[in-house]
Design a protein around this motif. Structure first.
Motif, mmCIF file in Angstrom:
data_model
loop_
_atom_site.group_PDB
_atom_site.id
_atom_site.type_symbol
_atom_site.label_atom_id
_atom_site.label_comp_id
_atom_site.label_asym_id
_atom_site.label_seq_id
_atom_site.Cartn_x
_atom_site.Cartn_y
_atom_site.Cartn_z
ATOM 1 N N VAL A 11 -7.089 -2.501 -0.620
ATOM 2 C CA VAL A 11 -7.627 -1.251 -0.085
ATOM 3 C C VAL A 11 -8.902 -1.515 0.696
ATOM 4 O O VAL A 11 -9.105 -0.991 1.800
ATOM 5 N N ARG A 17 -9.088 11.131 5.948
ATOM 6 C CA ARG A 17 -8.223 10.187 5.254
ATOM 7 C C ARG A 17 -6.796 10.327 5.756
ATOM 8 O O ARG A 17 -6.372 11.412 6.179
ATOM 9 N N THR A 29 -9.549 0.694 9.050
ATOM 10 C CA THR A 29 -9.267 2.106 9.338
ATOM 11 C C THR A 29 -10.535 2.946 9.515
ATOM 12 O O THR A 29 -10.511 3.959 10.207
ATOM 13 N N PRO A 84 0.835 -1.212 0.000
ATOM 14 C CA PRO A 84 0.000 0.000 0.000
ATOM 15 C C PRO A 84 0.870 1.264 0.000
ATOM 16 O O PRO A 84 1.824 1.365 0.757
ATOM 17 N N GLU A 131 -9.337 -0.643 4.607
ATOM 18 C CA GLU A 131 -10.329 0.357 5.010
ATOM 19 C C GLU A 131 -11.426 -0.231 5.885
ATOM 20 O O GLU A 131 -12.055 0.508 6.671
ATOM 21 N N PHE A 154 -6.141 6.207 2.767
ATOM 22 C CA PHE A 154 -7.202 5.312 3.227
ATOM 23 C C PHE A 154 -8.183 6.092 4.074
ATOM 24 O O PHE A 154 -7.814 7.038 4.791
#
Length: 409
Positions: free
Chosen positions: A293, A250, A300, A240, A297, A244
């Motif tokens: 991703v 973000r 996160t 990565p 996410e 995110f």
């Protein structure tokens, strides 16, 4: 005290730069040279001076744009059509070390100050030209602006989101890149001059600099036989390496190798990410970026940016919040490294970026330093007194003795 004053002079102390440039690429180059201790004398045109004196924003009648990139310089207005001012310029060439200009090719030749002529009469001068396309090649006569070279040089095709339009880089990437390459060329030529006493021509084309700053895009295109395109905020070769979504905004995570990916997985309390067959290597993560991703996410989004920044920093994983410009003024790292400085103007002062070149044995620009940009023609009398000798009282007679023929040179 004497030792402190010597440290403040900077590594380019004793170097004099005649700055014929205007707007951004040339002035930014000479600003860096001034920050490093060079004496920069800005040669400005009658009436308006540098075009950016009329660029906003303004504090009362002073341009913040101009003041940003012309701090620490001197200003003198000269009429290049006037024989008396041309005679003064010749004296300035005698004692200067560097000339910087960013006119279109041919302009300085028409004025009588082209590189070939000065190489004959003042061979010690380092002559630096910055233009859109350089002084050779089929495009050399075309006007080149930052936006033009960003488009022509390919960077706009890589900037933005895949389903969006090409985008200009948010700062004048073309101008600033050329300015920094010009600084490298000038300093290299000055070093070489210490060995053979000869100045050299430095020819910087903004388009050349754009090509040089394309990272691996050209090589990747050649090897993969596939034209690189816009990838949003992700890196085409690392994953990565993008932003995110968190609960309140973000953040960027740049876990650009397998070891960092393991550390990231642990910091997110999802160690199983590191053993997922789709994400075992960087190449696999790039191929399966969308799935990666989504998996990250899912984690996160459960907590705010500050929480994840703390967790990732503690684990040693490169990460950052996406700061807006206002956050930079009080950023503890930038403040600690004297990267926010004040420029004084008649109506007060404003904050801008300092000098990122930190050299041992050289006192850095400091927020408390009285940095100023020159008023138009502010140093005319002092420079004339220095050139002609005997102080300002002798200047009127010296000027009167010069003819004032206004014919084109």
């Amino acid at each position: 005290m004497a030792e402190q004053e010597q440290l403040k002079k900077g590594p380019l102390d004793g170097i004099t730069v005649l700055d014929f440039s205007r707007v951004l690429a040339g002035p930014y180059c000479t600003m860096v040279l001034a920050d490093l201790g060079a004496r920069v004398i800005k040669i400005e045109k009658i009436g308006t001076g540098d075009d950016t004196r009329a660029f906003g924003p303004f504090v009362e009648d002073q341009s913040v744009y101009f003041s940003c990139f012309n701090r620490g310089k001197e200003s003198i207005v000269l009429d290049i059509k006037s024989p008396r001012d041309r005679a003064l310029l010749e004296r300035m060439f005698d004692t200067a070390d560097v000339l910087v200009e960013n006119f279109r090719p041919g302009v300085m030749d028409r004025l009588g100050y082209g590189p070939d002529r000065l190489a004959r009469t003042h061979p010690h001068l380092v002559y630096a030209s910055i233009s859109g396309f350089g002084h050779t090649g089929p495009y050399s006569d075309l006007p080149g602006y930052d936006m033009v070279v960003q488009a022509m040089g390919g960077i706009m095709s890589l900037t933005g989101w895949p389903d969006g339009r090409p985008a200009r880089v948010g700062t004048s990437f073309g101008d600033l890149g050329a300015a920094l390459f010009a600084c490298i060329g000038i300093v290299s030529a000055l070093f070489r001059r210490t060995q053979d006493a000869q100045g050299r021509r430095v020819d910087i084309g903004m388009l050349d600099c754009q090509a040089a700053l394309m990272e691996t895009a050209l090589a990747r295109c050649d090897v993969e036989e596939k034209t690189p395109t816009r990838t949003g905020d992700s890196h085409p070769s690392l994953a990565p390496f993008e932003s995110f979504e968190a609960a309140d905004g973000r953040l960027v995570i740049a876990a650009g190798n397998d070891a960092l990916f393991l550390l990231m997985a642990d910091a997110l309390k999802r160690p199983q990410l590191a053993s997922d067959p789709r994400f075992l290597t960087n190449d696999l993560r790039c191929r399966n970026r969308a799935e990666m991703v989504t998996a990250i996410e899912d984690v996160t989004r459960t907590a705010p940016v500050a929480h994840w920044i703390e967790q990732l920093n503690e684990a040693g994983v490169p990460c950052a919040p996406i700061n807006t410009v206002d956050k930079l003024f009080d950023h503890p790292q930038l403040v600690a490294r004297n990267m926010i400085v004040n420029v004084d103007i008649a109506a007060g002062s404003f904050r801008t970026a300092g000098n990122p070149i930190k050299l041992a044995g050289h006192v850095d620009l400091h927020p408390e330093d009285a940095l100023t940009a020159p008023q138009l023609n502010e140093h005319h009398s002092a420079i004339l007194a220095e050139l002609l000798g005997d102080g300002p009282g002798a200047l009127a007679g010296a000027h009167a003795a010069q003819p004032n023929d206004e014919q084109e040179p």
